[in-house]
Design a protein around this motif. Structure first.
Motif, PDB file in Angstrom:
ATOM      1  N   GLY A   1       2.128  -2.011   9.079  1.00 55.36           N
ATOM      2  CA  GLY A   1       1.890  -3.382   9.500  1.00 55.36           C
ATOM      3  C   GLY A   1       1.431  -3.509  10.933  1.00 55.36           C
ATOM      4  N   LYS A   2       0.879  -2.440  11.499  1.00 51.86           N
ATOM      5  CA  LYS A   2       0.434  -2.449  12.894  1.00 51.86           C
ATOM      6  C   LYS A   2      -1.070  -2.650  13.034  1.00 51.86           C
ATOM      7  N   ARG A   3      -1.780  -2.558  11.929  1.00 54.30           N
ATOM      8  CA  ARG A   3      -3.236  -2.632  11.974  1.00 54.30           C
ATOM      9  C   ARG A   3      -3.746  -3.475  10.814  1.00 54.30           C
ATOM     10  N   ILE A   4      -4.703  -4.345  11.069  1.00 52.31           N
ATOM     11  CA  ILE A   4      -5.277  -5.180  10.026  1.00 52.31           C
ATOM     12  C   ILE A   4      -6.319  -4.361   9.262  1.00 52.31           C
ATOM     13  N   PRO A   5      -6.146  -4.161   7.967  1.00 50.48           N
ATOM     14  CA  PRO A   5      -7.123  -3.355   7.224  1.00 50.48           C
ATOM     15  C   PRO A   5      -8.417  -4.109   6.980  1.00 50.48           C
ATOM     16  N   ARG A   6      -9.520  -3.387   7.029  1.00 50.95           N
ATOM     17  CA  ARG A   6     -10.802  -3.982   6.687  1.00 50.95           C
ATOM     18  C   ARG A   6     -10.904  -4.142   5.167  1.00 50.95           C
ATOM     19  N   GLU A   7     -11.859  -4.943   4.737  1.00 48.85           N
ATOM     20  CA  GLU A   7     -12.041  -5.165   3.299  1.00 48.85           C
ATOM     21  C   GLU A   7     -12.400  -3.867   2.585  1.00 48.85           C
ATOM     22  N   GLU A   8     -13.268  -3.046   3.214  1.00 48.37           N
ATOM     23  CA  GLU A   8     -13.665  -1.802   2.550  1.00 48.37           C
ATOM     24  C   GLU A   8     -12.499  -0.827   2.434  1.00 48.37           C
ATOM     25  N   TYR A   9     -11.556  -0.876   3.379  1.00 51.57           N
ATOM     26  CA  TYR A   9     -10.366  -0.033   3.294  1.00 51.57           C
ATOM     27  C   TYR A   9      -9.563  -0.412   2.057  1.00 51.57           C
ATOM     28  N   LEU A  10      -9.357  -1.707   1.846  1.00 47.44           N
ATOM     29  CA  LEU A  10      -8.584  -2.174   0.702  1.00 47.44           C
ATOM     30  C   LEU A  10      -9.292  -1.837  -0.608  1.00 47.44           C
TER      31      LEU A  10
ATOM     32  N   LEU B   1      -4.529   6.152  11.117  1.00 49.70           N
ATOM     33  CA  LEU B   1      -4.888   4.797  10.748  1.00 49.70           C
ATOM     34  C   LEU B   1      -4.133   4.357   9.500  1.00 49.70           C
ATOM     35  N   VAL B   2      -3.963   5.270   8.541  1.00 49.83           N
ATOM     36  CA  VAL B   2      -3.225   4.952   7.320  1.00 49.83           C
ATOM     37  C   VAL B   2      -1.794   4.545   7.662  1.00 49.83           C
ATOM     38  N   TYR B   3      -1.149   5.304   8.551  1.00 49.11           N
ATOM     39  CA  TYR B   3       0.222   4.975   8.936  1.00 49.11           C
ATOM     40  C   TYR B   3       0.286   3.628   9.641  1.00 49.11           C
ATOM     41  N   LYS B   4      -0.722   3.326  10.460  1.00 46.26           N
ATOM     42  CA  LYS B   4      -0.737   2.039  11.166  1.00 46.26           C
ATOM     43  C   LYS B   4      -0.858   0.879  10.187  1.00 46.26           C
ATOM     44  N   VAL B   5      -1.734   1.026   9.189  1.00 44.13           N
ATOM     45  CA  VAL B   5      -1.907  -0.036   8.202  1.00 44.13           C
ATOM     46  C   VAL B   5      -0.637  -0.208   7.379  1.00 44.13           C
ATOM     47  N   GLU B   6      -0.076   0.908   6.907  1.00 43.19           N
ATOM     48  CA  GLU B   6       1.123   0.831   6.075  1.00 43.19           C
ATOM     49  C   GLU B   6       2.330   0.332   6.865  1.00 43.19           C
TER      50      GLU B   6
ATOM     51  N   LEU C   1       0.828  -1.211   0.000  1.00 46.98           N
ATOM     52  CA  LEU C   1       0.000   0.000   0.000  1.00 46.98           C
ATOM     53  C   LEU C   1       0.861   1.259   0.000  1.00 46.98           C
ATOM     54  N   ARG C   2       1.889   1.275   0.850  1.00 44.94           N
ATOM     55  CA  ARG C   2       2.747   2.459   0.920  1.00 44.94           C
ATOM     56  C   ARG C   2       3.491   2.693  -0.393  1.00 44.94           C
ATOM     57  N   LEU C   3       4.051   1.622  -0.964  1.00 43.76           N
ATOM     58  CA  LEU C   3       4.799   1.761  -2.215  1.00 43.76           C
ATOM     59  C   LEU C   3       3.896   2.236  -3.353  1.00 43.76           C
ATOM     60  N   ARG C   4       2.676   1.742  -3.408  1.00 44.61           N
ATOM     61  CA  ARG C   4       1.765   2.185  -4.467  1.00 44.61           C
ATOM     62  C   ARG C   4       1.350   3.642  -4.261  1.00 44.61           C
ATOM     63  N   ARG C   5       1.125   4.006  -3.006  1.00 39.50           N
ATOM     64  CA  ARG C   5       0.759   5.400  -2.729  1.00 39.50           C
ATOM     65  C   ARG C   5       1.896   6.336  -3.115  1.00 39.50           C
ATOM     66  N   GLU C   6       3.118   5.969  -2.738  1.00 33.61           N
ATOM     67  CA  GLU C   6       4.265   6.810  -3.074  1.00 33.61           C
ATOM     68  C   GLU C   6       4.540   6.832  -4.570  1.00 33.61           C
ATOM     69  N   ALA C   7       4.249   5.732  -5.253  1.00 32.37           N
ATOM     70  CA  ALA C   7       4.491   5.652  -6.695  1.00 32.37           C
ATOM     71  C   ALA C   7       3.621   6.640  -7.474  1.00 32.37           C
ATOM     72  N   VAL C   8       2.432   6.951  -6.946  1.00 34.63           N
ATOM     73  CA  VAL C   8       1.556   7.912  -7.628  1.00 34.63           C
ATOM     74  C   VAL C   8       1.735   9.319  -7.062  1.00 34.63           C
ATOM     75  N   GLY C   9       2.702   9.477  -6.146  1.00 37.77           N
ATOM     76  CA  GLY C   9       3.004  10.796  -5.605  1.00 37.77           C
ATOM     77  C   GLY C   9       1.959  11.352  -4.670  1.00 37.77           C
ATOM     78  N   MET C  10       1.275  10.484  -3.939  1.00 42.97           N
ATOM     79  CA  MET C  10       0.221  10.938  -3.028  1.00 42.97           C
ATOM     80  C   MET C  10       0.715  10.918  -1.587  1.00 42.97           C
ATOM     81  N   ARG C  11       0.529  12.026  -0.890  1.00 39.15           N
ATOM     82  CA  ARG C  11       0.906  12.090   0.525  1.00 39.15           C
ATOM     83  C   ARG C  11      -0.087  11.277   1.362  1.00 39.15           C
ATOM     84  N   ALA C  12       0.373  10.833   2.528  1.00 34.47           N
ATOM     85  CA  ALA C  12      -0.478  10.035   3.406  1.00 34.47           C
ATOM     86  C   ALA C  12      -1.735  10.796   3.803  1.00 34.47           C
TER      87      ALA C  12
END
Length: 291
Positions: free
Chosen positions: A70-79, A63-68, A39-50
């Protein structure tokens, strides 16, 4: 719904307890860390800030930082939202297949192992025929309908795993097993007419076992607590139990006595509202006779 209201709702859901990564679960940690890194690599690849990404998906930046991280399990709707925002073409959404396998606590993840130890098993299914009751052909048709599709090897592996769980019927002494199935899935001709008929015959075969009670919930009935989805309740020789219900406690297995009582109450109401066992088997026989 406004963006602000939607954001508040999603953030509240995401921050509910029970979605943390268990540090002692090595496999779970590895899976969630890998998904977060993607998730983090794809976000950074498109030049989007957290911060901008958080606003776009409707979650808090923390929450975004926690998911990226690996500290939080993302829900299906988040993905799913992340997939849309990052134009991932379904690749991020597909990671849910791995995430959902580790969202349960390590000690209760593999229900097949628990079923093999239980002295009492109760299952309510809302949308499908319970896996413990599926024929090989029915299981293959159901698993093969997944999107994105599984590879042929994965389908074979998953069908074999599902059928292996059915050894619970051969145990001696046998556990007491109770099923409540909705009428609609019984009428759905999964895999074609022949596979459907074989599945109904299998239900009659299992439903006549001394250790099994099978009930059908008619479609034309009053609302009941199972409308939110599947319920499974397992009880063990030492008096302990574990249960899960799609509509309660984040859908995760629980051993908490108070939560178990709530799930047992709901399951009891469902059993009381369904057709009695004898009428249920007659109902299935009538379905067979309609073909």
């Amino acid at each position: 719904m406004s963006v602000e209201a939607d954001t508040g709702r999603l953030k509240t859901e995401a921050d509910e307890p029970g979605w943390e990564v268990d540090p002692d679960d090595e496999w779970g940690v590895a899976v969630i860390a890998t998904v977060g890194r993607q998730l983090r690599l794809r976000r950074e690849a498109v030049g989007m800030r957290a911060a901008d990404f958080a606003k776009a998906v409707g979650y808090g930046e923390d929450l975004v930082y926690k998911v990226e991280g690996g500290k939080r399990i993302p829900r299906e709707e988040y993905l799913d939202k992340a997939d849309d925002v990052l134009n991932a073409g379904g690749l991020i959404s597909a990671t849910w297949e791995d995430v959902k396998k580790v969202r349960y606590p390590k000690k209760v993840r593999e229900l097949g192992k628990l079923e093999a130890q239980a002295v009492e098993i109760g299952v309510y299914e809302c949308n499908i025929i319970a896996g413990l009751l599926q024929t090989p052909e029915h299981a293959r048709a159901v698993i093969g309908a997944a999107q994105p599709p599984y590879s042929p090897d994965d389908v074979d592996r998953m069908v074999a795993a599902r059928l292996a769980r059915q050894s619970v019927f051969d145990r001696d002494p046998a556990p007491s097993i109770h099923f409540v199935l909705e009428e609609a899935p019984l009428r759905r001709q999964v895999g074609g007419t022949m596979v459907w008929r074989q599945q109904l015959e299998r239900l009659l075969e299992v439903g006549r076992l001394n250790s099994v009670t099978l009930q059908v919930m008619p479609t034309n009935t009053e609302p009941h607590p199972g409308l939110d989805g599947r319920i499974e309740l397992l009880k063990f020789p030492d008096g302990t139990a574990v249960a899960r219900a799609d509509g309660l406690f984040n859908g995760r297995p629980t051993t908490d006595p108070k939560q178990l009582r709530i799930i047992e109450l709901q399951y009891g109401i469902i059993r009381a509202q369904a057709l009695p066992p004898r009428e249920s088997l007659t109902f299935i026989e009538q379905l067979l006779g309609e073909t």
